[in-house]
Design an enzyme around this catalytic site. Structure first.
Site, PDB file in Angstrom:
ATOM      1  N   GLY A  94       3.003   7.599   3.644  1.00 15.28           N
ATOM      2  CA  GLY A  94       4.104   6.512   3.509  1.00 15.28           C
ATOM      3  C   GLY A  94       3.494   5.298   2.905  1.00 15.28           C
ATOM      4  O   GLY A  94       2.682   5.096   2.180  1.00 15.28           O
ATOM      5  N   VAL A 142       3.185   1.178   2.983  1.00 13.60           N
ATOM      6  CA  VAL A 142       3.051  -0.249   3.940  1.00 13.60           C
ATOM      7  C   VAL A 142       3.503  -1.297   3.136  1.00 13.60           C
ATOM      8  O   VAL A 142       3.253  -1.712   2.039  1.00 13.60           O
ATOM      9  CB  VAL A 142       1.702  -0.257   4.274  1.00 13.60           C
ATOM     10  CG1 VAL A 142       1.277  -1.433   5.084  1.00 13.60           C
ATOM     11  CG2 VAL A 142       0.987   0.879   4.577  1.00 13.60           C
ATOM     12  N   ASP A 152      -7.066  12.103  10.856  1.00 10.41           N
ATOM     13  CA  ASP A 152      -7.110  11.802   9.612  1.00 10.41           C
ATOM     14  C   ASP A 152      -8.262  10.721   9.190  1.00 10.41           C
ATOM     15  O   ASP A 152      -7.875   9.882   8.481  1.00 10.41           O
ATOM     16  CB  ASP A 152      -5.700  11.315   9.318  1.00 10.41           C
ATOM     17  CG  ASP A 152      -5.307  10.991   7.964  1.00 10.41           C
ATOM     18  OD1 ASP A 152      -6.030  12.094   7.030  1.00 10.41           O
ATOM     19  OD2 ASP A 152      -4.564  10.439   7.493  1.00 10.41           O
ATOM     20  N   GLY A 170       0.308   5.384   0.776  1.00  2.00           N
ATOM     21  CA  GLY A 170      -0.707   6.797   0.840  1.00  2.00           C
ATOM     22  C   GLY A 170       0.078   7.981   0.981  1.00  2.00           C
ATOM     23  O   GLY A 170       1.212   8.133   0.687  1.00  2.00           O
ATOM     24  N   GLY A 213       0.722  -1.105   0.077  1.00  2.00           N
ATOM     25  CA  GLY A 213      -0.041  -0.055  -0.032  1.00  2.00           C
ATOM     26  C   GLY A 213       0.749   1.185  -0.001  1.00  2.00           C
ATOM     27  O   GLY A 213       1.783   1.258   0.617  1.00  2.00           O
TER      28      GLY A 213
END
Length: 510
Positions: A31, A33, A149, A28, A26
């Site tokens: 950062g 993942v 967030d 985003g 992932g």
């Protein structure tokens, strides 16, 4: 990211001498993942998030460490917050934290939702937020946490045999650290989440729970309609600043006129989107009250998921049942157990095999009333911070208060390993009922079948427990399971109440 980029971005050796990175799963605004393997805990899969910021300042590193510790503590308090296990800074100066690896879908990929699914998932999101807003205790002080967030990309929905769909809130606890970056570079800090920011967040003000409630309102609007309350001409900071500060949100009816939702839900969402924090609901508890009211009004049409938790009408095989009949009069209440209404698991030595059983003491009248009870059970297992199993049995009789029989098993205890192994090896387990009144004799044995899929899970959990290193944190895992137990109780009862006549488990009376 290709393999060469992967290798150049992160060390190919073990991260923190413990984690082996596998692949990127992932990306985003904050950062990347990675799926990784925890080599220290027997190659257990974990998820590791690297933050985009490079931490070179020692003060920032301390802030990050503090937030990571708070995140870990918070994740032990709520089932609906992704569990954080570890944190650190890589040899390239990038902060990271280690989370439980969950195979689920992002909420953004499920939008829009039906009303029933919306209520089911939103309630869980609120429970996680409420836990954070209530705060955690550090050095004798309570520290409320604000996520800052909240958005669909930070909500993970994973399959769950009890709840059907289980919500996990991601990226909790690092909010204050990320807010440091926002004060340095506003546009960069808000990249990707501008549509969900409260007016006060855009101003860089100190935030409280009402800011999360605003973001939740935007997300709830989107969960039902598939669109956001505003549609500015551009995605630049200035356009979203204008929308959040000065433009009234569109109504749900404007976006999706065919959608029929309760008026109190519409009013709730619009109240969450108020410009002034003082005009919004002042706590997530207020939102939960409305959701629970809606859920209650619509409960007759709620979907059920009893197939995985109801016990079919399958009794012990005849030879084992015969053995129990012969041995029944010999059973006596253990001398080391108090003579009161309790339940505990214990191995039963029959003439043919060792059987894991539940021993319980109840008033004689209740035992008679429970002879036709429907029996449901569930096994729940956690590996971290300490391997522990929750074995829940429910005796359900419509005219009586439900009788819950929870047992917590420390899976680093050899006796419990043997007990769970026995559960996995047998198709059923007995509930041996003793009377509370003297002479405290065994009067009834009820039986509950264990499905093959459940038995296979029990075998896997036994193997995992035996591979894990010894810990001294069983109390933390027990607390986590207690919270999950409290949350599943109303869910199970609701499902049972609106399920057609269920099949009762067999009973043997004497």
């Amino acid at each position: 990211m290709n393999q060469s980029a992967f290798a150049s971005s992160h060390s190919t050796g073990l991260l923190a001498n413990r984690y082996q990175l596998k692949r990127l799963i992932g990306i985003g605004g904050m950062g990347e993942v990675f799926l990784a393997t925890d080599m220290l805990l027997g190659e257990i899969p974990v998820a590791i998030k690297f933050l985009t910021q490079t931490v070179s300042n020692s003060n920032i590193q301390k802030d990050f460490a503090r937030e990571a510790l708070m995140s870990a503590a918070l994740s032990q308090k709520s089932l609906h917050i992704v569990r954080a296990y570890d944190y650190g800074v890589s040899d390239r100066g990038k902060p990271f934290y280690v989370m439980e690896y969950l195979n689920g879908k992002s909420l953004k990929d499920l939008i829009p939702l039906s009303l029933l699914q919306f209520v089911h998932l939103t309630r869980q999101i609120c429970l996680g937020l409420q836990c954070a807003h209530q705060g955690i205790q550090v050095d004798g002080k309570i520290y409320p946490l604000v996520h800052r967030d909240i958005k669909p990309a930070n909500i993970l929905v994973v399959p769950d045999p009890i709840l059907g769909q289980l919500v996990k809130i991601l990226d909790f606890g690092i909010a204050k650290f990320l807010n440091y970056a926002v004060t340095v570079s506003t546009n960069k800090g808000f990249h990707g989440t501008l549509p969900y920011c409260s007016p006060e967040q855009l101003e860089g003000e100190k935030l409280d729970s009402c800011s999360d409630i605003y973001s939740l309102g935007v997300m709830m609007f989107e969960m039902l309609t598939g669109a956001k309350p505003w549609q500015p001409e551009t995605d630049l900071f200035g356009a979203w600043y204008k929308a959040h500060h000065f433009e009234q949100p569109r109504t749900i009816a404007q976006i999706k006129p065919q959608l029929k939702i309760p008026h109190q839900l519409n009013d709730l969402i619009m109240a969450c989107l108020e410009k002034k924090a003082s005009d919004r609901p002042q706590s997530v508890g207020e939102i939960l009250q409305v959701l629970e009211s809606i859920e209650h009004d619509n409960c007759a049409s709620l979907p059920t998921n009893l197939k995985s938790i109801a016990t079919p009408k399958i009794i012990f095989n005849s030879q084992l049942l015969l053995t129990l009949e012969k041995d029944l009069m010999k059973l006596a209440w253990p001398v080391d157990k108090p003579k009161q209404e309790i339940v505990f698991p214990q191995l039963l030595n029959t003439r043919q095999k060792i059987v894991a059983a539940l021993w319980l003491m109840l008033p004689k009248r209740e035992i008679q009333q429970r002879l036709t009870a429907k029996i449901y059970h569930k096994f729940i297992f956690v590996t971290s911070p300490h391997p522990m199993l929750l074995w829940v049995t429910l005796l359900y009789t419509p005219q009586l208060k439900p009788r819950w029989l929870p047992c917590y098993l420390d899976m680093q205890n050899s006796a419990n390993i043997q007990l769970v192994s026995s559960l996995a090896d047998n198709e059923s387990y007995p509930l041996i009922c003793f009377t509370l009144e003297s002479p405290h004799s065994c009067s009834t044995i009820l039986s509950s079948d264990i499905e093959p899929s459940q038995r296979q899970k029990l075998k896997i959990w036994v193997e995992q427990s035996q591979k894990l290193p010894l810990t001294s944190q069983s109390h933390l895992s027990k607390q986590l399971l207690k919270q999950q137990y409290q949350q599943i109780q109303p869910q199970l009862l609701k499902q049972i109440a609106f399920t057609p006549q269920a099949v009762a488990s067999a009973s043997l009376n004497h």
